[in-house]
Design a protein around this motif. Structure first.
Motif: not given
Length: 183
Positions: A131-140, A170-182
């Protein structure tokens, strides 16, 4: 000498220092109290409808619980399953609750950097290393999409021009992007 020799005992003083002519004042006070809104008349504390109650950073997510087998085998409880979007939101809330830091993962007062927040969320039993790796990819992805080419989110965190609000955004945008991508 007995008291009767001095004459009759004085009349007891009323508790309220009002005489018979103060009845109008008492009625006015009672009318005023009756006109107050209900919360002011009740003994329960009034809670402002616009306020909020302080909550722990992980509010809304049940903390991990060790089962009987976990306790018998002396192993940690299974982590609470999270999506990458939830992990990023919890990391932001962790920073908001404990404070933000640059140049180190954490300090003695509990403040953390971006990586420290992600590590703390994971260490408290929320999510898995995947989960952390996926989240870090979204941040990048968000950093590169917004024109901030860096080698890692930690490099962005430690830049002198970066502020705590930038990290939360940054965290908010990455979370929104990850949620859009499921994710």
């Amino acid at each position: 000498m007995p008291r009767t020799a001095l004459g009759p005992a004085p009349a007891p003083r009323p508790l309220v220092p009002f005489g018979p002519d103060a009845a109008g004042l008492v009625a006015e006070i009672e009318a005023y109290l009756a006109s107050l809104p209900a919360p002011a008349r009740t003994p329960a504390p009034y809670v402002c409808p616009y306020g909020s109650v302080p909550q722990p950073w992980h509010a809304g997510h049940r903390p991990p619980r060790a089962t009987l087998l976990d306790r018998a085998l002396r192993r940690p409880a299974r982590p609470v399953p999270l999506t990458a979007a939830e992990h990023l939101a919890l990391a932001s809330r962790y920073i908001a609750a404990h404070g933000w830091l640059q140049g180190a993962m954490w300090d003695a007062s509990g403040r953390v950097c971006l990586l420290g927040a992600q590590a703390a969320v994971l260490a408290h039993g929320f999510g898995t290393p995947a989960t952390v790796r996926t989240a870090r990819v979204q941040l990048m992805e968000v950093l590169h999409a917004t024109g901030r080419p860096v080698n890692s989110p930690d490099e962005f965190n430690d830049r002198p021009a970066t502020r705590q609000a930038d990290v939360h955004r940054l965290l908010e945008r990455a979370a929104a992007r990850a949620a859009r991508l499921g994710l």
